[in-house]
Scaffold this active site. Structure first.
Site, short mmCIF file in Angstrom:
data_model
loop_
_atom_site.label_atom_id
_atom_site.label_comp_id
_atom_site.label_asym_id
_atom_site.label_seq_id
_atom_site.Cartn_x
_atom_site.Cartn_y
_atom_site.Cartn_z
N GLN A 1 0.82 -1.20 0.12
CA GLN A 1 -0.06 0.11 0.04
C GLN A 1 0.77 1.14 -0.06
OE1 GLN A 1 -2.67 -1.87 3.46
NE2 GLN A 1 -3.99 -0.28 2.26
N HIS B 1 0.87 -9.02 4.49
CA HIS B 1 -0.32 -8.34 4.42
C HIS B 1 -0.74 -8.47 2.98
CE1 HIS B 1 -2.00 -4.73 6.65
NE2 HIS B 1 -2.73 -4.70 5.28
N ARG C 1 4.01 0.12 13.04
CA ARG C 1 3.41 -1.20 12.29
C ARG C 1 3.45 -1.23 10.93
NH1 ARG C 1 -2.20 -4.14 11.00
NH2 ARG C 1 -1.30 -5.75 10.27
N ASN D 1 -8.14 -5.95 14.53
CA ASN D 1 -8.37 -4.60 13.53
C ASN D 1 -9.91 -4.37 13.52
OD1 ASN D 1 -5.67 -5.12 12.75
ND2 ASN D 1 -6.11 -5.47 10.81
N GLU E 1 -5.63 1.77 -1.43
CA GLU E 1 -6.50 1.17 -0.86
C GLU E 1 -7.21 -0.03 -1.40
OE1 GLU E 1 -7.44 0.90 2.48
OE2 GLU E 1 -9.33 -0.09 2.31
N TRP E 2 -6.35 -0.89 -1.93
CA TRP E 2 -6.76 -2.24 -2.68
C TRP E 2 -7.54 -1.78 -3.75
CZ3 TRP E 2 -2.75 -4.78 -1.01
CH2 TRP E 2 -2.55 -4.60 0.16
N GLU F 1 -5.21 -10.08 8.70
CA GLU F 1 -6.77 -10.33 8.32
C GLU F 1 -6.81 -11.46 7.39
OE1 GLU F 1 -8.37 -6.57 6.75
OE2 GLU F 1 -8.08 -5.73 8.84
N GLU G 1 -5.31 -2.01 14.14
CA GLU G 1 -5.70 -1.03 13.17
C GLU G 1 -7.16 -0.63 13.58
OE1 GLU G 1 -6.30 -2.27 9.07
OE2 GLU G 1 -4.32 -3.65 9.25
N TYR H 1 -13.14 -1.74 12.84
CA TYR H 1 -13.48 -0.60 11.82
C TYR H 1 -14.99 -0.19 12.03
CZ TYR H 1 -9.13 -0.29 9.42
OH TYR H 1 -7.67 -0.29 9.13
C1 NOJ Z 1 -7.51 -3.47 6.69
C2 NOJ Z 1 -6.32 -3.90 5.91
O1 NOJ Z 1 -5.44 -4.55 6.98
C3 NOJ Z 1 -5.82 -2.61 5.62
O2 NOJ Z 1 -4.69 -3.12 4.63
C4 NOJ Z 1 -6.74 -1.70 4.89
O3 NOJ Z 1 -6.20 -0.76 4.08
C5 NOJ Z 1 -7.67 -1.33 5.71
N1 NOJ Z 1 -8.38 -2.41 6.52
C6 NOJ Z 1 -8.91 -0.20 5.43
O4 NOJ Z 1 -9.75 -0.67 4.60
#
Ligand code: NOJ
Length: 473
Positions: free
Chosen positions: A20, A123, A78, A310, A429-430, A168, A378, A312
């Site tokens: 990333q 990751h 990290r 993690n 962001e993927w 994850e 996270e 969110y």
């Molecule tokens: C979790 C992931 O580990 C990370 O790579 C990603 O950017 C964040 N979530 C936000 O979506």
């Protein structure tokens, strides 16, 4: 006010991941990984067909990242190692010294700044050469991962004391092997994710044991895995169906990995029974959920020195309403999560802001998994385009979240050892590319030197870190 203070020696961090931020996708002998392949395939797999080829340029601009870390006053940072930068074909057959040099520079400079590294081995970025041999769907990958882990402990473990094996695994399994939204883009609903998860759990256990038997005595570090989970509540708290669906939702997400690793070496009972029942109905002779042997169960059980979470968002859960035609993870789970329209949405569609969900999830982890030491590895809130530097609303979300974190520590007795914001920088962001910004620092991707500028959130976070207390102005 003493009640807003965090415990002494609380770890304050920010997180990133190699693909990333680093860029340098083919620099200095780095091998290809699945995200290089996935993004280069185009076809709108990623927003505007963007790639991580350059990203934040951290492979060359790492000193700029260190300045950001310094400005925040972090105690911990990290980041993840790019497997194919170190071992271009994934195996220790050939070691890319330039990759080793890069991470040595980073680690040594962090330590010189008194910042403790927390290092993730995996990751999302499987070396392409290993993917070509089956990736996480192949049992052999667990062995190759063990060799990679040993190599990293031997190379960096004199200085790195906190390790995360896999980030994850749920997302890797579900998005990488069920829906195909993430690399490697495999769409094998109801089969792929279980196979991938099975091998990731074995890989993690092997890597933990390798550390424990070969390195722990000398290096005195700790190894864990980073698990992501929503918190879940029944849509209608009085409905038995919703309550059961809600339980399944947590079992199929957090417990899928946490039960084997923290409890008994095996999958949750409800996953075993539901997937086996469905498999029989489909005329299969064995369950689509693979089984661990007794030997494997005892190898897996107890393979984490602390709990990495993690977090969110949260969901309200009810039984699944739309059934898929063939097998699928969602129909095995038989539950669906809904966002309460009252919850504020951050800059990305899936992220409803639910700070109290984190407190409940932490209490659940404490009660269910043997009251472990926990790190929030996270947590964060995205901005969408165009981002504003004065992101006051976003800092408000951080404040609310940190206030729930304090309650978890002080009122619920959760042994919370640290908090890592996602992310240090705006980054790739993927499949959303650069359209979603999670950074504490803004990155101007239109300028060749990719300048980093602190958001309001970064300035406020630095105050919290400095005082080790939550501040309201
Ligand atoms: C979790 C992931 O580990 C990370 O790579 C990603 O950017 C964040 N979530 C936000 O979506």
């Amino acid at each position: 006010m003493d009640s807003l203070k965090f415990p002494e020696s609380f770890a304050w961090g920010a997180s990133t991941a190699a693909y990333q931020i680093e860029g340098g996708w083919d620099a200095d002998g780095k091998g290809l990984n699945i995200w290089d392949t996935f993004t280069h395939q185009g076809g709108d797999r990623v927003f505007k067909n963007q790639t991580g080829d350059v990203a934040c340029g951290s492979y060359t601009l790492w000193e700029e990242d260190l300045k950001c870390i310094k400005q925040l006053g972090l105690t911990h940072y990290r980041f993840s190692l790019s497997w194919s930068r170190l071992l271009p074909d994934g195996t220790t057959g050939f070691i890319n010294q330039k990759g080793v040099d890069y991470y040595n520079k980073l680690i040594n400079n962090l330590l010189a700044m008194n910042v403790t590294p927390l290092v993730t081995l995996y990751h999302f970025d499987m070396p392409q050469a290993l993917e070509d041999q089956g990736g996480w769907k192949s049992e052999k990958t667990a062995e190759v991962f063990e060799q990679y882990a040993k190599f990293c402990y031997a190379t960096f473990g004199d200085r790195v004391k906190l390790w995360i094996t896999i980030n994850e695994p749920y997302i890797v399994a579900k998005l990488g092997h069920e829906t195909g939204l993430f690399a490697p883009g495999i769409k094998e609903p109801g089969i792929g994710p279980y196979r991938a998860a099975h091998n990731m759990i074995k890989a993690h256990a092997k890597a933990w044991h390798a550390y424990n038997t070969l390195f722990k005595k000398k290096q005195k570090g700790h190894v864990s895995i980073a698990l992501d989970s929503d918190w879940a509540v029944p849509l209608d708290p009085k409905s038995m169906d919703d309550k059961e669906a809600c339980d399944r939702y947590l079992q199929f997400r957090l417990h899928w990995f946490a039960n084997p690793i923290f409890i008994d070496g095996d999958y949750p009972a409800v996953m075993k029974s539901e997937i086996s029942r469905k498999s029989k109905e489909e005329g299969l002779v064995t369950s689509r959920l693979p089984e661990f042997t007794d030997e494997e169960k005892s190898l897996i059980k107890g393979t984490a020195d602390f709990f990495c979470l993690n977090y969110y968002t949260s969901r309200k859960v009810k039984p699944l309403s739309i059934k898929s035609s063939g097998p699928s993870f969602d129909s095995d789970m038989g539950a669906e999560g809904i966002k309460d329209p009252e919850w504020p949405e951050s800059g990305v569609e899936w992220l409803a802001v639910v700070p109290w969900g984190l407190r409940r999830l932490l209490a659940h982890i404490k009660d269910t998994f043997g009251d472990p030491d926990i790190y929030i590895t996270e947590n964060g809130f995205a901005q969408s385009e165009p981002p504003v530097l004065q992101d006051k609303h976003r800092w408000g979300y951080f404040q609310e979240t940190l206030s729930e974190v304090l309650k978890a520590i002080k009122q619920d007795g959760v042994k919370l050892k640290g908090y890592f914001a996602w992310s240090l920088l705006d980054n790739f962001e993927w499949n959303s590319g650069y359209s979603v910004r999670f950074g504490l620092f803004h990155v101007d991707f239109n300028q060749p030197n990719l300048p980093r500028t602190p958001y309001f959130s970064a300035i406020e976070y630095a105050k919290v870190v400095k005082g080790n207390e939550l501040i309201y102005n």
